[in-house]
Write an enzyme that holds these catalytic residues in place. Structure first.
Site, PDB file in Angstrom:
ATOM      1  CB  CYS A 199      26.617   0.642  22.141  1.00 29.47           C
ATOM      2  SG  CYS A 199      27.309  -0.599  23.217  1.00 29.47           S
ATOM      3  CD  GLN A 202      30.775   2.783  15.006  1.00 31.05           C
ATOM      4  OE1 GLN A 202      31.207   1.900  15.749  1.00 31.05           O
ATOM      5  NE2 GLN A 202      29.546   2.785  14.530  1.00 31.05           N
ATOM      6  N   PRO A 248      30.848  -1.772  11.408  1.00 25.12           N
ATOM      7  CG  PRO A 248      30.311   0.125  12.645  1.00 25.12           C
ATOM      8  CD  PRO A 248      30.007  -0.589  11.369  1.00 25.12           C
ATOM      9  N   GLY A 251      27.156  -7.030   8.930  1.00 25.34           N
ATOM     10  CA  GLY A 251      27.935  -7.328  10.125  1.00 25.34           C
ATOM     11  C   GLY A 251      28.169  -8.814  10.307  1.00 25.34           C
ATOM     12  N   GLY A 276      21.013  -5.063   9.228  1.00 26.23           N
ATOM     13  CA  GLY A 276      20.350  -6.058  10.064  1.00 26.23           C
ATOM     14  C   GLY A 276      19.948  -7.284   9.278  1.00 26.23           C
ATOM     15  CE  LYS A 281      26.078  -0.269  12.505  1.00 21.74           C
ATOM     16  NZ  LYS A 281      26.071  -0.715  13.905  1.00 21.74           N
TER      17      LYS A 281
HETATM   18  C1  LIG Z   1      30.750  -8.658  17.811  1.00 22.83           C
HETATM   19  C2  LIG Z   1      30.010  -7.389  17.423  1.00 22.83           C
HETATM   20  C3  LIG Z   1      30.580  -6.160  17.647  1.00 22.83           C
HETATM   21  C4  LIG Z   1      29.900  -5.007  17.269  1.00 22.83           C
HETATM   22  N1  LIG Z   1      30.507  -3.797  17.446  1.00 22.83           N
HETATM   23  C5  LIG Z   1      29.925  -2.675  16.960  1.00 22.83           C
HETATM   24  C6  LIG Z   1      30.599  -1.421  16.995  1.00 22.83           C
HETATM   25  O1  LIG Z   1      31.745  -1.309  17.451  1.00 22.83           O
HETATM   26  N2  LIG Z   1      29.942  -0.333  16.502  1.00 22.83           N
HETATM   27  C7  LIG Z   1      28.673  -0.421  15.974  1.00 22.83           C
HETATM   28  O2  LIG Z   1      28.119   0.586  15.532  1.00 22.83           O
HETATM   29  N3  LIG Z   1      28.024  -1.599  15.924  1.00 22.83           N
HETATM   30  C8  LIG Z   1      28.630  -2.713  16.369  1.00 22.83           C
HETATM   31  N4  LIG Z   1      27.993  -3.914  16.254  1.00 22.83           N
HETATM   32  C9  LIG Z   1      26.686  -3.969  15.570  1.00 22.83           C
HETATM   33  C10 LIG Z   1      26.880  -4.223  14.077  1.00 22.83           C
HETATM   34  O3  LIG Z   1      27.605  -3.161  13.475  1.00 22.83           O
HETATM   35  C11 LIG Z   1      25.524  -4.355  13.371  1.00 22.83           C
HETATM   36  O4  LIG Z   1      24.793  -3.176  13.533  1.00 22.83           O
HETATM   37  C12 LIG Z   1      24.688  -5.506  13.919  1.00 22.83           C
HETATM   38  O5  LIG Z   1      25.483  -6.668  14.073  1.00 22.83           O
HETATM   39  C13 LIG Z   1      23.499  -5.814  12.994  1.00 22.83           C
HETATM   40  O6  LIG Z   1      23.929  -6.121  11.706  1.00 22.83           O
HETATM   41  P1  LIG Z   1      24.036  -7.651  11.207  1.00 22.83           P
HETATM   42  O7  LIG Z   1      22.681  -8.267  11.353  1.00 22.83           O
HETATM   43  O8  LIG Z   1      24.492  -7.556   9.783  1.00 22.83           O
HETATM   44  O9  LIG Z   1      25.016  -8.323  12.095  1.00 22.83           O
HETATM   45  C14 LIG Z   1      28.624  -5.088  16.663  1.00 22.83           C
HETATM   46  C15 LIG Z   1      28.047  -6.329  16.453  1.00 22.83           C
HETATM   47  C16 LIG Z   1      28.719  -7.479  16.810  1.00 22.83           C
HETATM   48  C17 LIG Z   1      28.068  -8.814  16.537  1.00 22.83           C
END
Ligand SMILES: Cc1cc2nc3c(=O)[nH]c(=O)nc-3n(C[C@H](O)[C@H](O)[C@H](O)COP(=O)(O)O)c2cc1C
Length: 387
Positions: A110, A79, A23, A236, A213, A150
């Site tokens: 968050c 979510q 998300p 993400g 991550g 999460k």
């Molecule tokens: C622009 C942005 C918005 C995000 N919004 C949410 C969100 O709405 N809910 C959530 O659980 N995590 C949110 N995240 C975190 C991601 O879901 C994820 O946990 C985080 O980016 C780490 O994963 P990654 O290394 O694959 O990016 C957000 C991350 C980014 C970069």
């Protein structure tokens, strides 16, 4: 290459291969999910951007639009973010009774100061009883719908919460847990701690654990599964401006070497021409979803730099493309580029937010007692910038 895991089961839903779009607020709306699903051939799970529970129960107009799905989306995954057990319960019941989704994920990750300052987001799991109360309301209100959560590892290295939170989640009937291997203090800096994902997997063998991550490629995803034993991966930032990463992920988990080649599914990276076509399609889908082409193109602006990362595009042109207001203008700008450029090496690897190591701002006295029953003010819900 053999398939590394069993199918992932989220309640009644089988997610095969076990790849999940993370998300992301402002990003993983219906248009972006549609693009990712097209590249994955419909396989995987694609989670909505976070929806605040209070806004949902109040039927805020913008929020109601955020909970729309393409008719072909299955399962529909929402979510939620909430800090008050009663409001979370109401939101979940509303989703279940009105058939708004097939799966509910709860966001406890968050790290934004505006939210942690009030005890929300990634500060919340520190208060074990509050976390338990929220999960209990959610699971009981959801009826047959599976509820997942999460989270991050904790507030900082001295206040790690994920193992306790994982146990509480199992006790309260949560179906699966996704762990982003960073603390709130890390924000998006440093590297994600995949060992923590392995430890959580050992700690809660009863339910699937999804690792999250720093997956930037399909190979990273396979490696995470191999190294941690997790049941699935949540991706993400790696797919920002690269929805075709989902084609790669599916291929990798199915043991195929092919990696996305834009439209032909071959084993090469998309050339700029194909990237440009995806950009225009993304902007068009946003416009159709919003019901206004210009607003769609304006919303698309944030994606431009991600799509063009690494390609030889001058800074003036990048700026111009990031301020377009119509599909025609966007297409015309893109057509001025050297579209025969092949995929540049500089486009792989980290993208999106990468900064970190901030002090986590918490309410006064927050860390004194992890078990007190203090609630969190609902103004901790106002954030819209995710996890
Ligand atoms: C622009 C942005 C918005 C995000 N919004 C949410 C969100 O709405 N809910 C959530 O659980 N995590 C949110 N995240 C975190 C991601 O879901 C994820 O946990 C985080 O980016 C780490 O994963 P990654 O290394 O694959 O990016 C957000 C991350 C980014 C970069």
């Amino acid at each position: 290459m053999s398939t590394p895991t069993q199918p992932l089961r989220i309640g009644p839903h089988t997610v095969q291969p076990p790849v999940v779009l993370a998300p992301m607020a402002g990003i993983t709306n219906a248009p972006f999910r549609t693009l990712c699903r097209e590249f994955s051939g419909g396989k995987g799970l694609f989670v909505s951007e976070m929806i605040t529970t209070r806004a949902l129960v109040e039927r805020n107009e913008k929020t109601m639009q955020l909970v729309t799905f393409d008719p072909t989306e299955q399962p529909r995954s929402i979510q939620l973010y909430g800090v008050d057990p009663a409001t979370v319960g109401k939101a979940v019941r509303m989703i279940a009774e009105e058939g708004l989704a097939d799966h509910i994920d709860l966001n406890f990750g968050c790290p934004v100061p505006k939210v942690t300052r009030k005890g929300g987001g990634s500060a919340l799991p520190y208060k074990r009883n509050l976390l338990r109360a929220i999960l209990r309301e959610a699971v009981s209100g959801a009826g047959d719908l599976p509820v997942t959560m999460k989270m991050r590892k904790g507030i900082d290295d001295d206040h790690i919460t994920y193992l306790d939170a994982g146990r509480i989640a199992v006790e309260e009937g949560v179906t699966a847990i996704a762990l982003h291997g960073r603390t709130a203090a890390q924000h998006y800096g440093g590297t994600a701690d995949w060992d923590a994902i392995a430890r959580l997997k050992e700690h809660v063998p009863e339910i699937p654990v999804l690792g999250n991550g720093d997956i930037w490629s399909a190979e990273d995803a396979l490696r995470m599964v191999r190294e941690t034993g997790c049941d699935g991966v949540v991706v993400g930032r790696g797919c920002l401006g690269r929805p075709w990463l989902f084609a790669d992920l599916v291929a990798a988990f199915e043991g195929r070497d092919a990696r996305a080649g834009g439209t032909d599914g071959g084993s090469r990276r998309p050339a700029l021409r194909e990237v440009a076509d995806v950009m225009v399609r993304h902007a068009r889908l946003l416009g159709e979803w919003i019901g206004d082409e210009s607003k769609g193109v304006v919303d698309f602006r944030k994606h431009v730099a991600w799509y063009l990362k690494g390609f030889a595009v001058g800074s003036e042109m990048r700026k111009r493309l990031a301020v377009t207001s119509s599909l025609e203008e966007l297409r015309a700008g893109l057509d001025e580029l050297d579209l025969d450029q092949s995929w540049p090496a500089g486009a792989d690897g980290p993208r999106g937010r990468t900064s970190g190591n901030n002090r986590v701002v918490l309410p006064d006295g927050w860390l004194k007692d992890p078990y007190d029953c203090a609630g969190v003010g609902e103004d901790a819900e106002l954030d819209t910038s995710g996890g």
